[in-house]
Design a protein around this motif. Sequence first.
Motif, PDB file in Angstrom:
ATOM      1  N   ASP A   1       6.272  10.321 -42.884  1.00 28.08           N
ATOM      2  CA  ASP A   1       5.012  10.987 -42.186  1.00 28.08           C
ATOM      3  C   ASP A   1       3.918  10.291 -42.395  1.00 28.08           C
ATOM      4  OD1 ASP A   1       2.903  12.641 -41.210  1.00 28.08           O
ATOM      5  OD2 ASP A   1       3.635  14.291 -42.433  1.00 28.08           O
ATOM      6  N   LEU A   2       3.264   9.768 -41.941  1.00 29.35           N
ATOM      7  CA  LEU A   2       2.157   8.642 -42.082  1.00 29.35           C
ATOM      8  C   LEU A   2       0.882   9.543 -42.438  1.00 29.35           C
ATOM      9  CD1 LEU A   2       2.740   5.340 -39.769  1.00 29.35           C
ATOM     10  CD2 LEU A   2       2.995   5.572 -42.115  1.00 29.35           C
ATOM     11  N   ASN A   3       0.902  10.585 -42.073  1.00 30.74           N
ATOM     12  CA  ASN A   3      -0.247  11.396 -42.346  1.00 30.74           C
ATOM     13  C   ASN A   3      -0.352  11.939 -43.734  1.00 30.74           C
ATOM     14  OD1 ASN A   3      -1.577  11.108 -39.788  1.00 30.74           O
ATOM     15  ND2 ASN A   3      -0.695  13.058 -38.826  1.00 30.74           N
ATOM     16  N   ALA A   4       1.024  11.991 -44.305  1.00 35.54           N
ATOM     17  CA  ALA A   4       1.365  12.531 -45.474  1.00 35.54           C
ATOM     18  C   ALA A   4       1.134  11.676 -46.566  1.00 35.54           C
ATOM     19  CB  ALA A   4       2.402  13.271 -45.847  1.00 35.54           C
ATOM     20  N   GLU A   5       1.965  10.337 -46.026  1.00 33.17           N
ATOM     21  CA  GLU A   5       2.097   9.071 -46.875  1.00 33.17           C
ATOM     22  C   GLU A   5       1.811   7.732 -46.160  1.00 33.17           C
ATOM     23  OE1 GLU A   5       5.936   8.927 -49.152  1.00 33.17           O
ATOM     24  OE2 GLU A   5       6.388  10.500 -47.838  1.00 33.17           O
ATOM     25  N   PRO A   6       0.372   7.573 -46.016  1.00 30.56           N
ATOM     26  CA  PRO A   6      -0.195   6.343 -45.022  1.00 30.56           C
ATOM     27  C   PRO A   6       0.421   5.062 -45.520  1.00 30.56           C
ATOM     28  CG  PRO A   6      -1.818   7.210 -46.510  1.00 30.56           C
ATOM     29  CD  PRO A   6      -0.642   7.978 -46.855  1.00 30.56           C
ATOM     30  N   ALA A   7       0.823   4.726 -46.609  1.00 29.70           N
ATOM     31  CA  ALA A   7       1.272   3.191 -47.130  1.00 29.70           C
ATOM     32  C   ALA A   7       2.513   3.027 -46.641  1.00 29.70           C
ATOM     33  CB  ALA A   7       1.207   3.422 -48.661  1.00 29.70           C
ATOM     34  N   ILE A   8       2.801   1.876 -45.912  1.00 28.73           N
ATOM     35  CA  ILE A   8       4.097   1.299 -45.509  1.00 28.73           C
ATOM     36  C   ILE A   8       5.011   0.866 -46.813  1.00 28.73           C
ATOM     37  CG2 ILE A   8       5.018  -0.212 -43.943  1.00 28.73           C
ATOM     38  CD1 ILE A   8       2.992   1.693 -42.695  1.00 28.73           C
ATOM     39  N   PRO A   9       6.153   1.435 -46.827  1.00 33.59           N
ATOM     40  CA  PRO A   9       6.992   1.304 -47.942  1.00 33.59           C
ATOM     41  C   PRO A   9       7.941   0.032 -47.472  1.00 33.59           C
ATOM     42  CG  PRO A   9       8.027   2.848 -46.500  1.00 33.59           C
ATOM     43  CD  PRO A   9       6.765   2.367 -45.713  1.00 33.59           C
ATOM     44  N   MET A  10       7.158  -1.135 -47.620  1.00 30.97           N
ATOM     45  CA  MET A  10       7.714  -2.479 -47.176  1.00 30.97           C
ATOM     46  C   MET A  10       7.192  -3.535 -48.112  1.00 30.97           C
ATOM     47  SD  MET A  10       7.962  -2.120 -43.047  1.00 30.97           S
ATOM     48  CE  MET A  10       8.601  -3.929 -43.010  1.00 30.97           C
ATOM     49  N   THR A  11       7.853  -4.485 -48.501  1.00 34.72           N
ATOM     50  CA  THR A  11       7.334  -5.722 -49.276  1.00 34.72           C
ATOM     51  C   THR A  11       7.306  -7.004 -48.371  1.00 34.72           C
ATOM     52  OG1 THR A  11       9.377  -6.083 -50.492  1.00 34.72           O
ATOM     53  CG2 THR A  11       7.661  -4.500 -51.208  1.00 34.72           C
ATOM     54  N   ASP A  12       8.442  -6.900 -47.286  1.00 38.52           N
ATOM     55  CA  ASP A  12       8.853  -8.068 -46.600  1.00 38.52           C
ATOM     56  C   ASP A  12       7.562  -8.616 -45.643  1.00 38.52           C
ATOM     57  OD1 ASP A  12      11.474  -8.762 -47.743  1.00 38.52           O
ATOM     58  OD2 ASP A  12      11.941  -6.978 -46.201  1.00 38.52           O
ATOM     59  N   PRO A  13       7.191  -9.641 -45.304  1.00 36.57           N
ATOM     60  CA  PRO A  13       6.185  -9.904 -44.498  1.00 36.57           C
ATOM     61  C   PRO A  13       6.427  -9.507 -42.865  1.00 36.57           C
ATOM     62  CG  PRO A  13       7.159 -12.042 -44.929  1.00 36.57           C
ATOM     63  CD  PRO A  13       7.926 -10.784 -45.793  1.00 36.57           C
ATOM     64  N   LEU A  14       5.319  -9.161 -42.106  1.00 38.75           N
ATOM     65  CA  LEU A  14       5.434  -8.720 -41.016  1.00 38.75           C
ATOM     66  C   LEU A  14       4.878  -9.968 -39.966  1.00 38.75           C
ATOM     67  CD1 LEU A  14       4.366  -5.093 -41.113  1.00 38.75           C
ATOM     68  CD2 LEU A  14       6.892  -5.843 -40.699  1.00 38.75           C
ATOM     69  N   ASP A  15       5.491 -10.147 -39.015  1.00 43.85           N
ATOM     70  CA  ASP A  15       4.868 -11.109 -37.886  1.00 43.85           C
ATOM     71  C   ASP A  15       3.954 -10.213 -36.788  1.00 43.85           C
ATOM     72  OD1 ASP A  15       6.294 -13.911 -38.545  1.00 43.85           O
ATOM     73  OD2 ASP A  15       7.803 -12.462 -38.726  1.00 43.85           O
ATOM     74  N   ALA A  16       4.241  -9.218 -36.563  1.00 39.67           N
ATOM     75  CA  ALA A  16       3.626  -8.394 -35.805  1.00 39.67           C
ATOM     76  C   ALA A  16       3.607  -6.921 -36.025  1.00 39.67           C
ATOM     77  CB  ALA A  16       3.964  -8.818 -34.450  1.00 39.67           C
ATOM     78  N   ALA A  17       2.943  -5.994 -35.370  1.00 45.71           N
ATOM     79  CA  ALA A  17       3.251  -4.522 -35.639  1.00 45.71           C
ATOM     80  C   ALA A  17       2.812  -3.909 -34.134  1.00 45.71           C
ATOM     81  CB  ALA A  17       2.285  -3.884 -36.721  1.00 45.71           C
TER      82      ALA A  17
END
Length: 229
Positions: A118-134
């Motif tokens: 729930d991004l409204n409760a936990e707005p941080a993305i739980p990832m460390t790998d780099p993203l090329d797009a979203a």
Amino acid sequence: MSTTTQWAIRDYIPRHENWPYTAADFQRMDEFPDGEFYSNPRLCTHIDDQAIHTLSQYYDAVLPRKGRILDFCSSWVSHFPPDLEVAAKSGSLHVVGMGMSQVELDRNPVLSTRIVQDLNAEPAIPMTDPLDAATCVVSIDYLTQPVKVLESIRDRLVPGGQVHLVISNRCFPTKVVGRWLRVSESERLEMVGDYLHFAGYERIEVVTLTDGSGWRDPLWVVRGKRAES
């Protein structure tokens, strides 16, 4: 990935030196926990077939075939074109789906990794790998802390990586932020541009995919890039 475009694109022009919105702008009619609202899977589409087809064409033109894509506020379908589905199945493209329903995410065949959050409760993305797009399809209007979410994504994008926020006029009115329902469609696009601007993105643009004529759903993309360096 083609660089050819067939859609009207305009630059977003920053309008405010300071964050212009208040907490009241992000209040919703239904403030009960979002997990309750989304507990029942919704295996349906939220834009019409023509809009889906056009969005798939847009993704075909702008999204990478290799690397890692985050599809946040995802569901049982991501509207990616066949080439990206093939790339995901081959393993050259890793698609991370983040959404509210495990059932919906499990039904989405293009996803390589599934995260229920729930991004409204936990707005941080739980990832460390780099993203090329979203990507995010007709859901940015449900986020009560959009800048925090977009900052977290920006920090994980590779230099020059781009986020694509897809917008229409369909919504669950009790769950969108209050200001969304009080302003015009054009002001909604500017509002999302403001989100990206205050989250630190560059080269923010508004792309008109369909204008809603002919009884079709309108569809826009507001997009921004992480700085190249």
